[in-house]
Design a protein around this motif. Structure first.
Motif, PDB file in Angstrom:
ATOM      1  N   THR A 170       0.849  -1.194   0.000  1.00  0.00           N
ATOM      2  CA  THR A 170       0.000   0.000   0.000  1.00  0.00           C
ATOM      3  C   THR A 170       0.885   1.243   0.000  1.00  0.00           C
ATOM      4  O   THR A 170       2.038   1.206   0.460  1.00  0.00           O
ATOM      5  N   LEU A 171       0.331   2.343  -0.515  1.00  0.00           N
ATOM      6  CA  LEU A 171       1.031   3.629  -0.501  1.00  0.00           C
ATOM      7  C   LEU A 171       0.143   4.664   0.176  1.00  0.00           C
ATOM      8  O   LEU A 171      -1.079   4.678  -0.044  1.00  0.00           O
ATOM      9  N   SER A 172       0.759   5.511   0.960  1.00  0.00           N
ATOM     10  CA  SER A 172       0.010   6.576   1.620  1.00  0.00           C
ATOM     11  C   SER A 172      -0.345   7.657   0.601  1.00  0.00           C
ATOM     12  O   SER A 172       0.165   7.671  -0.524  1.00  0.00           O
ATOM     13  N   ILE A 173      -1.213   8.573   1.004  1.00  0.00           N
ATOM     14  CA  ILE A 173      -1.598   9.672   0.124  1.00  0.00           C
ATOM     15  C   ILE A 173      -0.374  10.502  -0.270  1.00  0.00           C
ATOM     16  O   ILE A 173      -0.227  10.919  -1.427  1.00  0.00           O
ATOM     17  N   GLU A 174       0.522  10.726   0.722  1.00  0.00           N
ATOM     18  CA  GLU A 174       1.732  11.519   0.441  1.00  0.00           C
ATOM     19  C   GLU A 174       2.638  10.800  -0.553  1.00  0.00           C
ATOM     20  O   GLU A 174       3.196  11.412  -1.479  1.00  0.00           O
ATOM     21  N   GLU A 175       2.783   9.472  -0.406  1.00  0.00           N
ATOM     22  CA  GLU A 175       3.630   8.708  -1.323  1.00  0.00           C
ATOM     23  C   GLU A 175       3.037   8.684  -2.737  1.00  0.00           C
ATOM     24  O   GLU A 175       3.772   8.766  -3.735  1.00  0.00           O
ATOM     25  N   LEU A 176       1.737   8.581  -2.819  1.00  0.00           N
ATOM     26  CA  LEU A 176       1.082   8.607  -4.129  1.00  0.00           C
ATOM     27  C   LEU A 176       1.279   9.949  -4.814  1.00  0.00           C
ATOM     28  O   LEU A 176       1.507  10.015  -6.035  1.00  0.00           O
ATOM     29  N   GLU A 177       1.245  11.039  -4.048  1.00  0.00           N
ATOM     30  CA  GLU A 177       1.451  12.364  -4.623  1.00  0.00           C
ATOM     31  C   GLU A 177       2.895  12.528  -5.094  1.00  0.00           C
ATOM     32  O   GLU A 177       3.146  13.107  -6.153  1.00  0.00           O
ATOM     33  N   ARG A 178       3.856  12.013  -4.296  1.00  0.00           N
ATOM     34  CA  ARG A 178       5.261  12.086  -4.728  1.00  0.00           C
ATOM     35  C   ARG A 178       5.477  11.278  -6.007  1.00  0.00           C
ATOM     36  O   ARG A 178       6.217  11.689  -6.907  1.00  0.00           O
ATOM     37  N   LEU A 179       4.819  10.126  -6.088  1.00  0.00           N
ATOM     38  CA  LEU A 179       4.913   9.310  -7.293  1.00  0.00           C
ATOM     39  C   LEU A 179       4.357  10.069  -8.492  1.00  0.00           C
ATOM     40  O   LEU A 179       4.974  10.090  -9.571  1.00  0.00           O
ATOM     41  N   ARG A 180       3.222  10.714  -8.310  1.00  0.00           N
ATOM     42  CA  ARG A 180       2.611  11.478  -9.406  1.00  0.00           C
ATOM     43  C   ARG A 180       3.541  12.594  -9.870  1.00  0.00           C
ATOM     44  O   ARG A 180       3.721  12.817 -11.085  1.00  0.00           O
ATOM     45  N   GLN A 181       4.160  13.288  -8.917  1.00  0.00           N
ATOM     46  CA  GLN A 181       5.058  14.386  -9.269  1.00  0.00           C
ATOM     47  C   GLN A 181       6.290  13.890 -10.015  1.00  0.00           C
ATOM     48  O   GLN A 181       6.757  14.534 -10.958  1.00  0.00           O
ATOM     49  N   ARG A 182       6.805  12.719  -9.626  1.00  0.00           N
ATOM     50  CA  ARG A 182       7.964  12.146 -10.325  1.00  0.00           C
ATOM     51  C   ARG A 182       7.595  11.777 -11.761  1.00  0.00           C
ATOM     52  O   ARG A 182       8.387  11.971 -12.685  1.00  0.00           O
ATOM     53  N   ILE A 183       6.401  11.254 -11.932  1.00  0.00           N
ATOM     54  CA  ILE A 183       5.957  10.881 -13.280  1.00  0.00           C
ATOM     55  C   ILE A 183       5.810  12.124 -14.151  1.00  0.00           C
ATOM     56  O   ILE A 183       6.229  12.152 -15.308  1.00  0.00           O
ATOM     57  N   VAL A 184       5.238  13.199 -13.594  1.00  0.00           N
ATOM     58  CA  VAL A 184       5.088  14.454 -14.341  1.00  0.00           C
ATOM     59  C   VAL A 184       6.458  15.007 -14.718  1.00  0.00           C
ATOM     60  O   VAL A 184       6.695  15.430 -15.855  1.00  0.00           O
ATOM     61  N   ALA A 185       7.391  14.989 -13.754  1.00  0.00           N
ATOM     62  CA  ALA A 185       8.729  15.545 -14.011  1.00  0.00           C
ATOM     63  C   ALA A 185       9.482  14.728 -15.064  1.00  0.00           C
ATOM     64  O   ALA A 185      10.312  15.275 -15.797  1.00  0.00           O
ATOM     65  N   SER A 186       9.191  13.433 -15.162  1.00  0.00           N
ATOM     66  CA  SER A 186       9.902  12.575 -16.128  1.00  0.00           C
ATOM     67  C   SER A 186       9.458  12.817 -17.564  1.00  0.00           C
ATOM     68  O   SER A 186      10.131  12.385 -18.498  1.00  0.00           O
ATOM     69  N   GLN A 187       8.296  13.490 -17.742  1.00  0.00           N
ATOM     70  CA  GLN A 187       7.706  13.733 -19.064  1.00  0.00           C
ATOM     71  C   GLN A 187       7.443  12.433 -19.828  1.00  0.00           C
ATOM     72  O   GLN A 187       7.510  12.373 -21.049  1.00  0.00           O
ATOM     73  N   ALA A 188       7.128  11.380 -19.086  1.00  0.00           N
ATOM     74  CA  ALA A 188       6.826  10.090 -19.702  1.00  0.00           C
ATOM     75  C   ALA A 188       5.498  10.157 -20.449  1.00  0.00           C
ATOM     76  O   ALA A 188       4.535  10.770 -19.981  1.00  0.00           O
ATOM     77  N   SER A 189       5.448   9.523 -21.603  1.00  0.00           N
ATOM     78  CA  SER A 189       4.204   9.448 -22.367  1.00  0.00           C
ATOM     79  C   SER A 189       3.310   8.326 -21.877  1.00  0.00           C
ATOM     80  O   SER A 189       2.100   8.356 -22.069  1.00  0.00           O
ATOM     81  N   GLU A 190       3.920   7.305 -21.258  1.00  0.00           N
ATOM     82  CA  GLU A 190       3.154   6.179 -20.756  1.00  0.00           C
ATOM     83  C   GLU A 190       3.641   5.811 -19.359  1.00  0.00           C
ATOM     84  O   GLU A 190       4.826   5.971 -19.038  1.00  0.00           O
ATOM     85  N   VAL A 191       2.716   5.258 -18.567  1.00  0.00           N
ATOM     86  CA  VAL A 191       3.036   4.740 -17.243  1.00  0.00           C
ATOM     87  C   VAL A 191       2.638   3.268 -17.237  1.00  0.00           C
ATOM     88  O   VAL A 191       1.491   2.931 -17.532  1.00  0.00           O
ATOM     89  N   TRP A 192       3.600   2.414 -16.902  1.00  0.00           N
ATOM     90  CA  TRP A 192       3.321   0.979 -16.833  1.00  0.00           C
ATOM     91  C   TRP A 192       3.318   0.564 -15.375  1.00  0.00           C
ATOM     92  O   TRP A 192       4.338   0.664 -14.679  1.00  0.00           O
ATOM     93  N   ILE A 193       2.169   0.089 -14.918  1.00  0.00           N
ATOM     94  CA  ILE A 193       2.041  -0.393 -13.542  1.00  0.00           C
ATOM     95  C   ILE A 193       2.272  -1.897 -13.569  1.00  0.00           C
ATOM     96  O   ILE A 193       1.437  -2.662 -14.070  1.00  0.00           O
ATOM     97  N   CYS A 194       3.416  -2.335 -13.041  1.00  0.00           N
ATOM     98  CA  CYS A 194       3.837  -3.737 -13.140  1.00  0.00           C
ATOM     99  C   CYS A 194       3.713  -4.395 -11.775  1.00  0.00           C
ATOM    100  O   CYS A 194       4.653  -4.392 -10.967  1.00  0.00           O
ATOM    101  N   VAL A 195       2.550  -4.940 -11.488  1.00  0.00           N
ATOM    102  CA  VAL A 195       2.300  -5.561 -10.184  1.00  0.00           C
ATOM    103  C   VAL A 195       1.600  -6.901 -10.381  1.00  0.00           C
ATOM    104  O   VAL A 195       0.991  -7.149 -11.430  1.00  0.00           O
ATOM    105  N   PRO A 196       1.674  -7.790  -9.387  1.00  0.00           N
ATOM    106  CA  PRO A 196       0.986  -9.081  -9.496  1.00  0.00           C
ATOM    107  C   PRO A 196      -0.530  -8.912  -9.498  1.00  0.00           C
ATOM    108  O   PRO A 196      -1.065  -7.849  -9.148  1.00  0.00           O
ATOM    109  N   PHE A 197      -1.230  -9.985  -9.873  1.00  0.00           N
ATOM    110  CA  PHE A 197      -2.686  -9.953  -9.916  1.00  0.00           C
ATOM    111  C   PHE A 197      -3.296  -9.606  -8.553  1.00  0.00           C
ATOM    112  O   PHE A 197      -4.311  -8.917  -8.465  1.00  0.00           O
TER     113      PHE A 197
END
Length: 462
Positions: free
Chosen positions: A184-211
């Motif tokens: 699980t991720l806290s609200i703060e960790e999810l926001e930091r993740l979102r900011q890192r994704i925005v800063a990376s300028q990635a066109s796609e996000v791949w969520i690679c987790v088990p079922f």
């Protein structure tokens, strides 16, 4: 999500727009060229302009329906050719039918229609293969890449990253990674993740987790709800032997297909036509040989000419398989089937020759014409062997998703004869599942050719 760089070429001019235009332009250009070839001038009457418009529209609609404009850049050339040949052939049939039922045969040149479709098919194929080659070349040079941000446990990120490096022509690059260390991720960790994704300028996000990580998948997806990057779920299938896994829609719901046969729909019709045409031709060619073998069996040992035994066919249905009898008539105990072994006293002298040369399999072309077998497919095993191996060899019964074959990928790779160890059967089943997962008419023709040149003589047969 804001990007400082300009839009990629594929974003500005997606294939869903470019390819239909190319197909339509190719059709009209081919119609002009065909008219010049057929009539020697370019003064085209209105009815032929109308015919070109109808054929062009049909090509675009059928390609759209068949998925011909989706991810064509990374599909194999064989799949592209097969799909396009099917679409253009169907358009030719529809065009001929419209001309016939409209009683307009005298107003349209069938040769002009045929040349138009042939030229447009060649042009459309050439454009796709040329564009595909150029794009793959550019991607190998590090250009035209799609930046991807990876999120998941460390082990799976390594696996996905390795897959990206091994497939440079697919055109993906890693813009950033975020290793998940808890479920699980806290609200703060999810926001930091979102900011890192925005800063990376990635066109796609791949969520690679088990079922089983459904909650964290939903949390990350919700955190990215206001971003414009494409989000993909790359599930962890480690430890699962899959067959033609893909996404599909079932009863209005998205489905992750884990084990389905690729030989379905149009592919099933193509394979059946292949069996009927080649099976009929081969049956006529081998008829004299079969008559000679039948006479030889009758003269050398008492008993019937043919050996009949129940085997498991497609989807678990049982059928009688036919072979030339290669053993002396004997009685098995109950449902037990004893495999032939080296120096088996039950095998006749003629039978040993038939088994070494695979001539004992020739009557199975009758099974092919019946529709119970195919020329190429997994070899059918005795029922008792199925009962034994289905609990020992992983995914053993998945080989019965298609018709069994007279020859197959396992056979041309030397996996024939007695399976006296579980390892031999595992290798044979692995080849069978690979064939099912990678089936194409071209693969069938290749296996048939391999069988002719190297597969008839079987050193492992007794």
């Amino acid at each position: 999500m804001k990007h400082s760089s300009s839009l990629r070429f594929s974003d500005r001019y997606p294939a869903q727009i470019i390819l239909p235009l190319v197909d339509a332009i190719m059709l009209f250009a081919s119609g002009l060229l065909a008219h010049w070839v057929r009539f020697g001038h370019l003064s085209i009457p209105e009815r032929m302009w109308l015919a070109m418009g109808v054929m062009g529209l049909l090509i675009v609609l059928l390609n759209t329906q068949q998925g011909g404009y989706q991810r064509w850049q990374v599909k194999s050339s064989a799949k592209i050719l097969l799909r396009m040949m099917f679409v253009w052939s169907l358009v030719a049939v529809i065009a001929a039918s419209l001309i016939y039922f409209a009683q307009a045969a005298e107003r349209f040149s069938r040769l002009w229609v045929g040349i138009t479709l042939l030229f447009s098919l060649c042009g459309a194929i050439g454009f796709r293969l040329g564009a595909q080659w150029l794009l793959r070349y550019a991607r190998r040079q590090g250009k035209a890449l799609v930046p991807v941000f990876l999120v998941g446990p460390g082990a799976q990120l390594v696996s996905v990253g390795e897959g990206m490096r091994q497939s440079p022509a697919d055109g993906y690059s890693i813009a950033g990674v975020y290793r998940l260390r808890q479920e699980t991720l806290s609200i703060e960790e999810l926001e930091r993740l979102r900011q890192r994704i925005v800063a990376s300028q990635a066109s796609e996000v791949w969520i690679c987790v088990p079922f089983e990580s459904g909650q964290i998948l939903r949390d990350i997806f919700h955190a990215l709800r206001n971003e414009t990057a494409e989000v993909r779920f790359i599930p962890d299938f480690q430890g699962m032997l899959l067959l033609n896994h893909r996404m599909s829609e079932v009863a209005g719901h998205m489905s992750i297909d884990l084990s389905v046969s690729p030989i379905d729909g149009v592919s099933r019709i193509v394979k059946r036509l292949e069996d009927l045409i080649l099976g009929s031709l081969i049956s006529l060619m081998i008829l004299p040989v079969c008559l000679l073998i039948a006479v030889a069996i009758k003269l050398t040992s008492p008993g019937p000419v043919l050996f009949k035994q129940y085997r498991t066919g497609a989807n678990g249905r049982r059928f009688k398989v036919y072979k030339f009898r290669s053993m002396a008539v004997h009685q098995e105990n109950g449902d037990t089937v004893t495999q032939a072994t080296k120096s088996d006293p039950r095998i006749t002298r003629l039978g040993a020759f038939l088994r070494r040369t695979s001539l004992d399999e020739l009557p199975q072309f009758y099974n092919v014409l019946q529709g119970r077998m195919s020329i190429v497919g997994p070899r059918p095993h005795a029922l008792s062997h199925n009962d034994y191996y289905q609990d020992i060899v992983e995914s053993y019964m998945k080989r019965h998703k298609v018709n069994p074959g007279i020859t197959g990928w396992a056979q041309v790779n030397g996996l024939r004869g007695e399976t006296d160890t579980d390892e031999k059967m595992e290798r044979r089943v692995a080849c069978d599942l690979w064939y099912i997962d990678n089936w194409s008419p071209w693969l069938d023709l290749w296996i048939i050719a391999m069988t002719i040149f190297k597969g008839f003589v079987n050193r492992n047969a007794y």
